[in-house]
Design an enzyme around this catalytic site. Structure first.
Site, mmCIF file in Angstrom:
data_model
loop_
_atom_site.group_PDB
_atom_site.id
_atom_site.type_symbol
_atom_site.label_atom_id
_atom_site.label_comp_id
_atom_site.label_asym_id
_atom_site.label_seq_id
_atom_site.Cartn_x
_atom_site.Cartn_y
_atom_site.Cartn_z
ATOM 1 N N CYS A 1 146.830 67.081 62.998
ATOM 2 C CA CYS A 1 146.921 66.913 61.545
ATOM 3 C C CYS A 1 145.656 66.336 60.932
ATOM 4 C CB CYS A 1 148.138 66.066 61.183
ATOM 5 S SG CYS A 1 148.057 64.340 61.728
ATOM 6 N N CYS B 1 151.647 59.107 67.816
ATOM 7 C CA CYS B 1 152.125 59.188 66.437
ATOM 8 C C CYS B 1 153.641 59.118 66.390
ATOM 9 C CB CYS B 1 151.627 60.475 65.782
ATOM 10 S SG CYS B 1 152.158 60.661 64.063
#
Length: 364
Positions: free
Chosen positions: A202, A105
């Site tokens: 997340c 990410c």
């Protein structure tokens, strides 16, 4: 005189908010950006979402930007995030490895995509609330560990390229977490100063990756079946519920009693067999990894060290051997000066010299 424009990634949390304060005090023209990467679907529509990319956190970031008087943008990275990060997470687990989605990410989304947005918004630099620093040596730019060694996040940032680092600012690199909390309090953000930080992935806010895989792998039931536990000599010890439900080093929740503590030492996705061993079997002095960032030239006479997980200590490296495979990828062998516990395929290994990151790769 025009101010230098900096694109700041904002999560709505304390670290990116204090980063904005510091950048403004240093005279930068701050442009805030918050991105949508994943929409978690709750069983109850009134359940409170947690994490850095929820609607609540996005609105909080926008509110903080407006309160401090600078422009703020919301961008949608959901498709890229699904393709680059979530799919890799699924593929790695289905291959019997344990991925680290934050590394991808940071490289592909928080820097890869943000660099593009920075160019579109005419920003010279990007900034984030990560605890890390940047240093220049012999004409090269390196990632440097944070002043707060307990919060240092260089392990998650090792994939960043030198080009990306040249356009990056880490406002919190020289601060401790408590100093950041105190800055927030001084600016009237008491709630942020005492807010508990989210530790979950997340896109898995309930921290149940097994349920996530069941819901997102179309042929999960066909691919994940009961299999055999074996010892290091191949003797069958019992049965497990499917290899993706387990990770290297796991001791609890195995569903088997052997009269002594047992640890998962190896996962074979092809045969659906899991090897169990003792705590001593978890130690090794060598690992192989797929090199992603080439090792920069030695920048001092200091020895190399390496970390194989975020919270582990950096261990002295005795030797590195590299070879090119048939598919032209570079596989390196890392030999340690002392045995280390729990080498896990899919995780990152990060190489340090003094406090500088000089390379890294994915453990195979």
């Amino acid at each position: 005189m025009l101010k230098t424009r900096v694109l700041l990634g904002m999560s709505g949390g304390i670290d990116s908010t204090v980063s904005a304060m510091l950048l403004l005090e240093q005279g930068y023209e701050v442009v805030g950006v918050t991105f949508r990467t994943y929409d978690s679907i709750k069983e109850s529509c009134i359940a409170k979402e947690k994490g850095c990319c929820t609607i609540d956190s996005i609105m909080e970031a926008r509110h903080n930007a407006e309160k401090m008087g600078f422009e703020h943008h919301i961008v949608d990275f959901r498709e890229t995030f699904r393709r680059c990060v979530i799919q890799n997470f699924i593929d790695e687990y289905m291959a019997g490895r344990t991925p680290n989605p934050c590394v991808l990410c940071n490289s592909h989304i928080k820097w890869g995509e943000l660099m593009r947005v920075a160019d579109e918004l005419h920003c010279d630099y990007i900034a984030t609330g990560h605890y890390a620093r940047i240093a220049e040596r012999d004409g090269h730019v390196f990632l440097r560990t944070a002043a707060d060694t307990h919060k240092d996040q260089t392990y998650f940032l090792w994939m960043l390229t030198e080009e990306q680092l040249r356009r990056t600012i880490f406002p919190l690199g020289n601060y401790t977490k408590e100093e950041v909390r105190e800055i927030a309090r001084q600016h009237g953000y008491e709630k942020l100063a005492v807010k508990r930080e989210s530790q979950e992935i997340c896109f898995i806010p309930d921290d149940d990756y097994r349920a996530f895989l069941r819901a997102n792998v179309p042929d999960y039931k066909e691919r994940v079946r009961a299999g055999e536990y074996i010892d290091k000599d191949g003797k069958v010890l019992g049965h497990h519920e499917g290899y993706v439900n387990y990770t290297i080093g796991q001791r609890k929740g195995l569903g088997i009693a052997l009269g002594q503590p047992a640890y998962i030492t190896h996962i074979d996705a092809a045969t659906n067999r899991i090897t169990l061993g003792t705590n001593d079997d978890m130690y090794a002095t060598e690992l192989r990894y797929k090199s992603i960032i080439n090792h920069k030239s030695s920048i001092s006479n200091s020895p190399l060290t390496a970390k194989i997980r975020y919270r582990s200590k950096a261990v002295p490296v005795k030797e590195i051997k590299s070879a090119i495979t048939n598919d032209q990828s570079q596989i390196s062998s890392l030999i340690f000066s002392e045995p280390i516990w729990g080498i896990t395929p899919g995780q990152s290994v990060v190489l340090y010299q003094d406090d500088l990151v000089i390379g890294g790769g994915i453990i195979v």
